[in-house]
Motif scaffolding. Sequence first.
Motif, PDB file in Angstrom:
ATOM      1  N   SER A   1      18.361  66.081 -75.969  1.00 16.99           N
ATOM      2  CA  SER A   1      17.442  64.979 -75.669  1.00 16.99           C
ATOM      3  C   SER A   1      18.192  63.699 -75.300  1.00 16.99           C
ATOM      4  O   SER A   1      17.812  63.003 -74.360  1.00 16.99           O
ATOM      5  N   VAL A   2      19.282  63.405 -76.006  1.00 21.07           N
ATOM      6  CA  VAL A   2      20.081  62.214 -75.691  1.00 21.07           C
ATOM      7  C   VAL A   2      20.764  62.409 -74.340  1.00 21.07           C
ATOM      8  O   VAL A   2      20.793  61.496 -73.512  1.00 21.07           O
ATOM      9  N   GLY A   3      21.283  63.605 -74.102  1.00 15.63           N
ATOM     10  CA  GLY A   3      21.908  63.897 -72.814  1.00 15.63           C
ATOM     11  C   GLY A   3      20.946  63.731 -71.656  1.00 15.63           C
ATOM     12  O   GLY A   3      21.277  63.136 -70.629  1.00 15.63           O
ATOM     13  N   GLU A   4      19.725  64.226 -71.826  1.00 22.02           N
ATOM     14  CA  GLU A   4      18.717  64.094 -70.773  1.00 22.02           C
ATOM     15  C   GLU A   4      18.362  62.634 -70.525  1.00 22.02           C
ATOM     16  O   GLU A   4      18.167  62.217 -69.386  1.00 22.02           O
ATOM     17  N   ARG A   5      18.283  61.858 -71.590  1.00 21.67           N
ATOM     18  CA  ARG A   5      17.974  60.424 -71.428  1.00 21.67           C
ATOM     19  C   ARG A   5      19.116  59.707 -70.704  1.00 21.67           C
ATOM     20  O   ARG A   5      18.863  58.890 -69.815  1.00 21.67           O
ATOM     21  N   LEU A   6      20.371  60.004 -71.068  1.00 18.39           N
ATOM     22  CA  LEU A   6      21.506  59.378 -70.392  1.00 18.39           C
ATOM     23  C   LEU A   6      21.549  59.761 -68.915  1.00 18.39           C
ATOM     24  O   LEU A   6      21.872  58.936 -68.056  1.00 18.39           O
ATOM     25  N   ILE A   7      21.195  61.002 -68.615  1.00 15.89           N
ATOM     26  CA  ILE A   7      21.126  61.440 -67.219  1.00 15.89           C
ATOM     27  C   ILE A   7      20.022  60.674 -66.494  1.00 15.89           C
ATOM     28  O   ILE A   7      20.222  60.172 -65.388  1.00 15.89           O
TER      29      ILE A   7
END
Length: 100
Positions: A52-58
């Motif tokens: 979820s954090v990775g998707e938000r950073l992307i």
Amino acid sequence: MRRRSKVDRVPMGSEGAPAPLGTPIGWDDLSSEEKTALKRINRGPDHVISQSVGERLIALGLAVERPHGIGISRQGRELVIAVLLRAREGSGTELDDSQS
């Protein structure tokens, strides 16, 4: 008409394409979990962050999907470097209290 070099050629719609222009993301716009994840992926590809954090950073344009996981984007690296330089100059950031 000048031909685009390999360096400035960005495939349209690719996962590594930069985020659309808009309001720049600042360090204070990120949650502590996002800041920690961004600092970790800035150190190299071997750091695991939550999906979820990775998707938000992307979505923010600070990270990109790579064949072996999520990596930092140019914008993300510039943000982390700016924060590190401010901390080195002593202008006070929260970088030191969440380093891992």
